[in-house]
Design an enzyme around this catalytic site. Structure first.
Site, mmCIF file in Angstrom:
data_model
loop_
_atom_site.group_PDB
_atom_site.id
_atom_site.type_symbol
_atom_site.label_atom_id
_atom_site.label_comp_id
_atom_site.label_asym_id
_atom_site.label_seq_id
_atom_site.Cartn_x
_atom_site.Cartn_y
_atom_site.Cartn_z
ATOM 1 N N LYS A 274 0.498 -0.741 0.555
ATOM 2 C CA LYS A 274 -0.245 -0.041 0.071
ATOM 3 C C LYS A 274 0.531 1.504 -0.078
ATOM 4 O O LYS A 274 0.765 2.012 -0.973
ATOM 5 C CB LYS A 274 -1.082 -0.110 1.494
ATOM 6 N N ARG B 248 -9.892 0.634 8.279
ATOM 7 C CA ARG B 248 -9.200 -0.909 8.516
ATOM 8 C C ARG B 248 -10.269 -1.524 9.832
ATOM 9 O O ARG B 248 -10.770 -2.548 9.719
ATOM 10 C CB ARG B 248 -8.466 -0.822 9.599
ATOM 11 N N ARG C 152 11.620 -6.532 5.477
ATOM 12 C CA ARG C 152 11.457 -4.946 6.063
ATOM 13 C C ARG C 152 12.282 -5.240 7.588
ATOM 14 O O ARG C 152 12.316 -3.858 7.914
ATOM 15 C CB ARG C 152 10.250 -4.216 5.678
ATOM 16 N N ARG D 253 11.393 -1.925 11.849
ATOM 17 C CA ARG D 253 9.764 -1.536 12.387
ATOM 18 C C ARG D 253 9.820 -2.660 13.079
ATOM 19 O O ARG D 253 9.028 -3.776 13.232
ATOM 20 C CB ARG D 253 8.773 -1.507 11.399
ATOM 21 N N ARG E 167 -1.048 -9.012 13.581
ATOM 22 C CA ARG E 167 -1.730 -8.589 12.606
ATOM 23 C C ARG E 167 -2.322 -9.119 11.244
ATOM 24 O O ARG E 167 -3.447 -8.605 11.113
ATOM 25 C CB ARG E 167 -0.396 -7.585 11.654
HETATM 26 P P1 ADP Z 1 0.720 -1.993 8.427
HETATM 27 O O1 ADP Z 1 0.126 -2.376 7.066
HETATM 28 O O2 ADP Z 1 1.987 -3.403 7.170
HETATM 29 O O3 ADP Z 1 0.214 -2.608 8.943
HETATM 30 P P2 ADP Z 1 0.430 0.295 8.582
HETATM 31 O O4 ADP Z 1 1.625 0.950 8.791
HETATM 32 O O5 ADP Z 1 -0.668 0.459 7.810
HETATM 33 O O6 ADP Z 1 1.249 -0.227 8.552
HETATM 34 O O7 ADP Z 1 -0.019 0.402 10.852
HETATM 35 C C1 ADP Z 1 0.835 -0.254 11.591
HETATM 36 C C2 ADP Z 1 -0.508 0.110 12.711
HETATM 37 O O8 ADP Z 1 -0.456 1.245 12.767
HETATM 38 C C3 ADP Z 1 -1.148 -1.321 13.021
HETATM 39 O O9 ADP Z 1 -0.925 -2.804 12.816
HETATM 40 C C4 ADP Z 1 -1.980 -0.310 13.649
HETATM 41 O O10 ADP Z 1 -1.599 -1.216 15.070
HETATM 42 C C5 ADP Z 1 -1.602 0.759 13.934
HETATM 43 N N1 ADP Z 1 -3.668 1.351 12.928
HETATM 44 C C6 ADP Z 1 -2.899 1.729 11.728
HETATM 45 N N2 ADP Z 1 -4.189 2.096 10.446
HETATM 46 C C7 ADP Z 1 -4.902 2.746 11.765
HETATM 47 C C8 ADP Z 1 -6.228 2.368 11.876
HETATM 48 N N3 ADP Z 1 -6.894 2.862 10.632
HETATM 49 N N4 ADP Z 1 -7.166 1.874 12.738
HETATM 50 C C9 ADP Z 1 -6.625 1.369 14.013
HETATM 51 N N5 ADP Z 1 -5.150 1.015 13.903
HETATM 52 C C10 ADP Z 1 -4.388 1.695 13.069
#
Ligand code: ADP
Length: 194
Positions: A14, A89, A128, A134, A145
Site C-alpha cells: 500500500k 480498517r 522489512r 519496524r 496483524r
Molecule cells: P501495515 O499496513 O503494514 O500493518 P500501517 O503502517 O498501516 O502498517 O499500520 C501500522 C499499525 O498502526 C497497525 O498495525 C495498527 O496498530 C496501527 N493503525 C494504523 N492504522 C490504523 C487504523 N486505521 N485503525 C487502527 N489502528 C491503526
C-alpha cells in the site's frame, strides 16, 4: 475530487503504490501508520498510547484514529483529492469516512484492493523488519496483524463491493506492473467523471 482508498493486508504494498499514485495524480497522502509513527517519534500522548497497540499488533481504538484523521482532513490541502492508506480498517471507520466525505459533498471513487497471498506477505514483512527495524515486523506481531486483518478489516471488501467501488489488483508482481494496473483503473474513472 479524486478520493481513493488503497486497501489490503499488511505488507501488500500500500505504502509503495501510494507514493507513486500521489505523484501521478497530485493527491494528498493520508497514511495512518505514518502519522502514528510520527506521533511515537515525538513521544506525544497519542504516540505513547499508539506504541503499546502497535507493538502488540493490535488496532488502535476507532475513536482515536478518527480524531487523528479529522485533524488531517480539516487541514484542507490544495490537492486533487485524498488517498487513504491504512484507513479505514474497520466497518465503523469506513462508515465514518463515508459520512465525513458526504458532509463535504464528496465521495470515495475507488477502493484499490492489492491482493497478495499470505506466504508472500509474511516474507515481505520479515524482510522489512530486518532492513528497517519496524518494531511491528517481528514474527509474532506479523501473525497477529494478519489475523486481525482477516477478522476486522477484510469484511470491508464486501462493504465496498456492495457500493460498486472495489477493484482487485494482483499485488505479487513488480512495482511498475502493479502501478500500470492502478493507472488503468484511475484513468478510466477520471475520464468517466469528465
Ligand atoms: P501495515 O499496513 O503494514 O500493518 P500501517 O503502517 O498501516 O502498517 O499500520 C501500522 C499499525 O498502526 C497497525 O498495525 C495498527 O496498530 C496501527 N493503525 C494504523 N492504522 C490504523 C487504523 N486505521 N485503525 C487502527 N489502528 C491503526
Amino acid at each position: 475530487m479524486l478520493n481513493i482508498v488503497i486497501f489490503g493486508a499488511p505488507g501488500c504494498g500500500k505504502g509503495t503504490q501510494s507514493e507513486r499514485i500521489v505523484k501521478e495524480y497530485d493527491l494528498f497522502h493520508i497514511s495512518t501508520g505514518i502519522l502514528l509513527r510520527t506521533e511515537i517519534e515525538k513521544q506525544t500522548e497519542l504516540g505513547k498510547l499508539a506504541e503499546k497497540y502497535i507493538q502488540k499488533g493490535s488496532l488502535l481504538p476507532d475513536d482515536l484514529i478518527i480524531k487523528m484523521l479529522l485533524d488531517v482532513l480539516e487541514s484542507n490541502p490544495n490537492k486533487n483529492g485524498f488517498i487513504f492508506d491504512g484507513f479505514p480498517r474497520t466497518i465503523m471507520q469506513a462508515e465514518t469516512l463515508d459520512r465525513l466525505l458526504h458532509e463535504k459533498n464528496t465521495d470515495i471513487i475507488a477502493v484499490l484492493n492489492l491482493d497478495v497471498e499470505e506466504a508472500v506477505l509474511i516474507e515481505r514483512m520479515s524482510q522489512r523488519g530486518k532492513m528497517q527495524g519496524r518494531s511491528d515486523d517481528t514474527p509474532d506481531t506479523i501473525r497477529k496483524r494478519l489475523e486481525i486483518y482477516r477478522i476486522s478489516t477484510e469484511p470491508l471488501i464486501a462493504y465496498y463491493e456492495k457500493q460498486g467501488k472495489l477493484f482487485k489488483i494482483k499485488g505479487n508482481r513488480p512495482i511498475d506492473d502493479v502501478f500500470e494496473d492502478i493507472r488503468g483503473i484511475l484513468d478510466h474513472l477520471i475520464n468517466k467523471q469528465k
